[in-house]
Scaffold this motif. Structure first.
Motif, short mmCIF file in Angstrom:
data_model
loop_
_atom_site.label_atom_id
_atom_site.label_comp_id
_atom_site.label_asym_id
_atom_site.label_seq_id
_atom_site.Cartn_x
_atom_site.Cartn_y
_atom_site.Cartn_z
N ASP A 285 -0.62 -6.16 16.69
CA ASP A 285 0.18 -5.77 15.52
C ASP A 285 -0.64 -5.00 14.49
O ASP A 285 -0.18 -4.78 13.38
N GLN A 286 -1.83 -4.58 14.84
CA GLN A 286 -2.68 -3.84 13.91
C GLN A 286 -2.07 -2.48 13.61
O GLN A 286 -1.45 -1.84 14.46
N SER A 287 -2.27 -2.03 12.37
CA SER A 287 -1.83 -0.70 11.99
C SER A 287 -2.81 -0.12 10.98
O SER A 287 -3.60 -0.83 10.37
N GLU A 288 -2.74 1.19 10.84
CA GLU A 288 -3.59 1.90 9.90
C GLU A 288 -2.71 2.85 9.10
O GLU A 288 -1.84 3.53 9.66
N LEU A 289 -2.92 2.88 7.80
CA LEU A 289 -2.17 3.73 6.89
C LEU A 289 -3.10 4.81 6.37
O LEU A 289 -4.20 4.51 5.89
N PHE A 290 -2.65 6.06 6.45
CA PHE A 290 -3.43 7.20 5.96
C PHE A 290 -2.69 7.86 4.81
O PHE A 290 -1.48 8.13 4.93
N ALA A 291 -3.38 8.12 3.71
CA ALA A 291 -2.86 8.96 2.63
C ALA A 291 -3.40 10.35 2.89
O ALA A 291 -4.62 10.56 2.94
N ILE A 292 -2.50 11.32 3.09
CA ILE A 292 -2.89 12.65 3.55
C ILE A 292 -2.43 13.72 2.58
O ILE A 292 -1.31 13.67 2.06
N SER A 293 -3.31 14.70 2.35
CA SER A 293 -2.98 15.89 1.55
C SER A 293 -3.07 17.12 2.44
O SER A 293 -4.02 17.27 3.20
N ALA A 294 -2.07 17.98 2.32
CA ALA A 294 -2.07 19.25 3.04
C ALA A 294 -2.65 20.34 2.14
O ALA A 294 -2.63 20.22 0.91
N ALA B 40 0.83 -1.21 0.00
CA ALA B 40 0.00 0.00 0.00
C ALA B 40 0.87 1.26 0.00
O ALA B 40 0.60 2.21 -0.75
N THR B 41 1.90 1.27 0.83
CA THR B 41 2.79 2.43 0.91
C THR B 41 3.48 2.68 -0.43
O THR B 41 3.56 3.83 -0.89
N ASN B 42 3.95 1.63 -1.08
CA ASN B 42 4.62 1.78 -2.38
C ASN B 42 3.66 2.31 -3.43
O ASN B 42 4.02 3.19 -4.23
N ASP C 129 -1.40 23.01 1.30
CA ASP C 129 -0.38 23.63 0.45
C ASP C 129 0.12 22.69 -0.65
O ASP C 129 1.06 22.99 -1.36
N GLY C 130 -0.52 21.51 -0.79
CA GLY C 130 -0.17 20.58 -1.85
C GLY C 130 0.76 19.45 -1.42
O GLY C 130 0.97 18.51 -2.19
N THR C 131 1.31 19.51 -0.23
CA THR C 131 2.16 18.43 0.26
C THR C 131 1.31 17.18 0.44
O THR C 131 0.21 17.23 0.99
N LYS C 132 1.81 16.03 -0.06
CA LYS C 132 1.09 14.76 0.06
C LYS C 132 2.03 13.72 0.66
O LYS C 132 3.20 13.66 0.31
N GLY C 133 1.49 12.93 1.57
CA GLY C 133 2.31 11.89 2.19
C GLY C 133 1.46 10.88 2.92
O GLY C 133 0.23 10.90 2.84
N THR C 134 2.13 10.01 3.62
CA THR C 134 1.45 8.95 4.36
C THR C 134 1.78 9.05 5.84
O THR C 134 2.81 9.62 6.23
N LEU C 135 0.90 8.52 6.64
CA LEU C 135 1.10 8.43 8.08
C LEU C 135 0.69 7.03 8.50
O LEU C 135 -0.39 6.56 8.12
N ILE C 136 1.55 6.36 9.23
CA ILE C 136 1.26 5.01 9.72
C ILE C 136 1.03 5.08 11.22
O ILE C 136 1.87 5.58 11.96
#
Length: 98
Positions: free
Chosen positions: A62-71, A12-14, A73-80
Motif C-alpha cells: 500500500d506504499q505510495s509517493e506524492l510528488f509536487a511538480i512544476s512545469a 499532504a495533497t490538500n 510553463d508555470g503549471t503546478k500540480g501533484t502526481l501520486i
C-alpha cells in the motif's frame, strides 16, 4: 527539495493544493499529462519540488509517493505513484524528472 512530515496522503495533497499545486499529473506511455490544463510534457519540462512517501498501515504493497511538480510553463500540480501491482503510472518516466 523541501520536505515536511504529513500523517496522511490526503493531508499532504490538500496542503500542496493550498500552495498552488492545483493540477493533477499522470505519467502514461511517453508523456506526463496535466489533466486539468490538458497539456502534455516531457520529463525535461518538469521539476519535482517536493516528494513525500507514505507507508501502508498493514500492507507494504500500500506504499505510495506524492510528488509536487512544476512545469516550465508555470503549471503546478501533484502526481501520486502507488507501489502496488495495480499502479498505472509509468515509473520509468517519473524517474526522469529532475
Amino acid at each position: 527539495m523541501k520536505t515536511r512530515d504529513y500523517d496522511t496522503l490526503s493531508q499532504a495533497t490538500n496542503d500542496l493544493s493550498e500552495k498552488g499545486y492545483k493540477d493533477s499529473f499522470t505519467a502514461k506511455n511517453d508523456t506526463i499529462t496535466a489533466l486539468y490544463a490538458k497539456k502534455e510534457y516531457q520529463p525535461s519540462d518538469l521539476t519535482i519540488d517536493e516528494r513525500y512517501r507514505f507507508e501502508g498501515m498493514t500492507n507494504p504493497a500500500d506504499q505510495s509517493e506524492l510528488f509536487a511538480i512544476s512545469a516550465n510553463d508555470g503549471t503546478k500540480g501533484t502526481l501520486i505513484m502507488s507501489y502496488s501491482a495495480e499502479s498505472s503510472q509509468n515509473r520509468d518516466l517519473i524517474k526522469q524528472i529532475k
